[in-house]
Design a protein around this motif. Structure first.
Motif, short mmCIF file in Angstrom:
data_model
loop_
_atom_site.label_atom_id
_atom_site.label_comp_id
_atom_site.label_asym_id
_atom_site.label_seq_id
_atom_site.Cartn_x
_atom_site.Cartn_y
_atom_site.Cartn_z
N GLY A 212 44.80 50.20 33.31
CA GLY A 212 45.68 50.91 34.22
C GLY A 212 46.11 52.25 33.70
N HIS A 213 46.64 53.07 34.62
CA HIS A 213 47.26 54.34 34.29
C HIS A 213 48.31 54.61 35.36
N GLY A 214 49.57 54.73 34.93
CA GLY A 214 50.63 54.87 35.92
C GLY A 214 50.71 53.63 36.79
N VAL B 248 46.00 50.27 38.87
CA VAL B 248 45.53 49.18 38.03
C VAL B 248 44.17 48.73 38.55
N ALA B 249 43.24 48.48 37.64
CA ALA B 249 41.91 47.99 38.00
C ALA B 249 41.70 46.61 37.36
N ALA B 250 41.16 45.69 38.15
CA ALA B 250 40.81 44.35 37.67
C ALA B 250 39.33 44.13 37.95
N VAL B 251 38.54 43.91 36.91
CA VAL B 251 37.10 43.72 37.04
C VAL B 251 36.76 42.29 36.66
N THR B 252 36.13 41.58 37.59
CA THR B 252 35.74 40.20 37.37
C THR B 252 34.28 40.16 36.94
N THR B 253 34.01 39.45 35.85
CA THR B 253 32.64 39.28 35.39
C THR B 253 32.27 37.80 35.45
N GLY B 254 30.97 37.54 35.66
CA GLY B 254 30.48 36.17 35.71
C GLY B 254 30.35 35.65 37.12
N GLY B 255 29.27 35.99 37.81
CA GLY B 255 29.02 35.46 39.14
C GLY B 255 28.39 34.08 39.06
N PRO B 256 28.13 33.46 40.19
CA PRO B 256 27.50 32.13 40.21
C PRO B 256 26.16 32.14 39.49
N GLY B 257 26.08 31.39 38.40
CA GLY B 257 24.83 31.26 37.67
C GLY B 257 24.48 32.43 36.78
N ALA C 103 27.03 39.02 35.01
CA ALA C 103 27.20 39.83 36.22
C ALA C 103 28.60 40.41 36.32
N VAL C 104 28.67 41.65 36.83
CA VAL C 104 29.95 42.25 37.22
C VAL C 104 30.17 41.87 38.67
N GLU C 105 31.05 40.92 38.90
CA GLU C 105 31.15 40.33 40.23
C GLU C 105 31.91 41.21 41.21
N ARG C 106 33.03 41.79 40.77
CA ARG C 106 33.88 42.52 41.72
C ARG C 106 34.79 43.48 40.96
N VAL C 107 35.08 44.61 41.60
CA VAL C 107 36.04 45.58 41.07
C VAL C 107 37.15 45.73 42.11
N GLU C 108 38.37 45.39 41.72
CA GLU C 108 39.52 45.49 42.62
C GLU C 108 40.53 46.47 42.04
N VAL C 109 41.10 47.29 42.92
CA VAL C 109 41.98 48.37 42.49
C VAL C 109 43.28 48.32 43.28
N GLY D 102 50.06 46.77 41.57
CA GLY D 102 49.62 45.40 41.72
C GLY D 102 50.08 44.70 42.98
N ARG D 103 50.81 45.39 43.85
CA ARG D 103 51.30 44.73 45.07
C ARG D 103 50.20 44.53 46.10
N THR D 104 49.35 45.53 46.28
CA THR D 104 48.23 45.41 47.20
C THR D 104 46.95 45.83 46.48
N TRP D 105 45.81 45.25 46.96
CA TRP D 105 44.54 45.47 46.28
C TRP D 105 43.44 45.78 47.29
N THR D 106 42.50 46.63 46.87
CA THR D 106 41.30 46.90 47.66
C THR D 106 40.08 46.67 46.78
N THR D 107 38.99 46.24 47.40
CA THR D 107 37.75 45.98 46.67
C THR D 107 36.84 47.19 46.74
N ALA D 108 36.34 47.62 45.58
CA ALA D 108 35.43 48.77 45.53
C ALA D 108 34.17 48.47 46.33
N ARG D 109 33.68 49.48 47.04
CA ARG D 109 32.50 49.33 47.89
C ARG D 109 31.47 50.41 47.53
N GLY D 110 30.26 50.22 48.04
CA GLY D 110 29.19 51.18 47.80
C GLY D 110 28.13 50.69 46.84
N ILE D 111 28.46 49.67 46.04
CA ILE D 111 27.52 49.07 45.11
C ILE D 111 27.61 47.55 45.24
#
Length: 392
Positions: free
Chosen positions: A257-259, A262-271, A275-281, A286-295
């Protein structure tokens, strides 16, 4: 951002006393979580009253205050550093920046075949070069520099090379200005010159970030194998923000995080644990979150090695499969590799920096325009090692 350390390096590090305290409290919490499923919430409440090291920290705090600040030489190397850098097997195991400027590199020097190893931290801030011998692989960035451990105990290392003492204490909630730091045995909170135990709702805290307003966000691994991201302002009342149930494939959640970003990156997909499963920002602490898109992360991106958030709120990841990935303020993810081998990413006051070419003593590329253009900067200590590194 703190880069991952090789398991072999970490296993050789002797844990200081604070780590023993962290380990003991973490084991107590784990035993408490296991009891919860059998005995119910009433027994949990009773057990919390007798956990060691929680609440009043007067019994845990060291009787002496911080030692007087002492400067690390900038016109020469500290005693023991030249000998360490002259060993036949020398490599960089970690690089980190500071919000007050400057870059620190943790070097390991071994006699050969990874045996009889020693460690030193070299810092660069403008033209000044600082150095200090350390006895662990802890290099945890803070607002004022870095947390390190020397043969004399915990120390705060500034970008100008000054070293000052740090005392250790028990748990004392969370306050604005606290900083989450990593130690060899777990997470802690740095409050000025005091290193405190990390508060935890339950389970073992694995990642943490404190917003400037004093809100602690913490990832914990619970007794049933699930992962949860929770928040607190006092260390007693907790709110669950995100959760990853057991069995969904998630093996780790990295936090940076900075200020209020905050970024939360989940690793380890099924099997696929790599894997980098998801990036949420989150842009609001930390009250609301959006999922990174484009990849399509889970099907394409592997081997997360670094995570950082810039002062502009841009999220940067370094990965083994795609190099540097940039997530802008709108949540758009884009591959922006700096080199064929982007190994780590971190931030300083006004820059984003990427370590390229491997931890054996690679190059440092930094950007002053939030990742649009890059220029090479010196890696502290690299010019002092013949050929950068003698490790193949």
């Amino acid at each position: 951002m703190i880069t991952d350390l090789p398991e072999a390096i970490a296993s050789r590090t002797q844990q200081p006393p604070f780590e023993e305290l962290v380990t003991r409290v973490r084991e107590d919490r784990q035993r408490l979580v296991r009891r919860t499923s059998i005995l119910g919430a009433c027994l949990v409440a009773a057990t919390l009253l007798v956990l060691p090291g929680l609440g009043d920290d007067s019994a845990d705090e060291q009787p002496t205050g911080p030692r007087p600040s002492t400067p690390a030489p900038t016109d020469g190397l500290a005693m023991g550093v030249p000998e360490l850098l002259a060993r036949p097997d020398v490599s960089v195991v970690q690089v980190a920046g500071s919000d007050e400027g400057g870059v620190a590199a943790l070097w390991q020097g071994c006699s050969g075949n990874g045996t009889d190893c020693g460690y030193a931290v070299l810092t660069a801030n403008g033209s000044a070069l600082g150095s200090v011998v350390v006895d662990s692989t802890v290099l945890s960035p803070t607002t004022g520099g870095w947390l390190i451990h020397t043969p004399g105990g915990w120390r705060a290392l500034g970008p100008d090379g000054w070293v000052s003492g740090v005392t250790t204490a028990g748990e004392d909630g969370v306050r604005p200005g606290d900083e989450a730091v990593e130690t060899a045995g777990g997470l802690g909170l740095l409050r000025g010159d005091r290193l405190l135990l990390m508060p935890s709702s339950s389970g073992s805290p694995t990642q943490a970030y404190v917003t400037p307003q004093g809100r602690l966000l913490e990832v914990t691994a619970t007794g049933d194998g699930s992962l949860r991201l929770r928040a607190t302002r006092d260390g007693r009342s907790w709110t669950t923000l995100l959760s990853w149930p057991a069995g969904n494939g998630a093996t780790q959640v990295r936090l940076a995080g900075h200020g209020r970003t905050v970024a939360a990156v989940t690793t380890g997909g099924p099997g696929d644990a790599r894997a980098v499963e998801r990036v949420e920002v989150s842009r609001d602490g930390g009250r609301t979150w959006t999922t990174a898109r484009g990849i399509d992360f889970v099907d394409q991106v592997r081997d997360l090695s670094g995570l950082a958030v810039s002062q502009d709120g841009t999220v940067f990841l370094t990965t083994g499969s795609d190099g540097l990935i940039r997530v802008d303020a709108d949540g758009n993810a884009q591959r922006t590799p700096v080199s064929p081998h982007d190994q780590a990413v971190f931030t300083t006051t006004y820059e984003v920096c990427v370590l390229t070419g491997g931890f054996g003593g690679g190059r440092l590329q930094c950007s002053e325009d939030d990742g649009t253009s890059w220029s090479q900067q010196r890696l502290p200590g690299r010019s002092l090692v013949s050929g950068g590194s003698r490790r193949p």
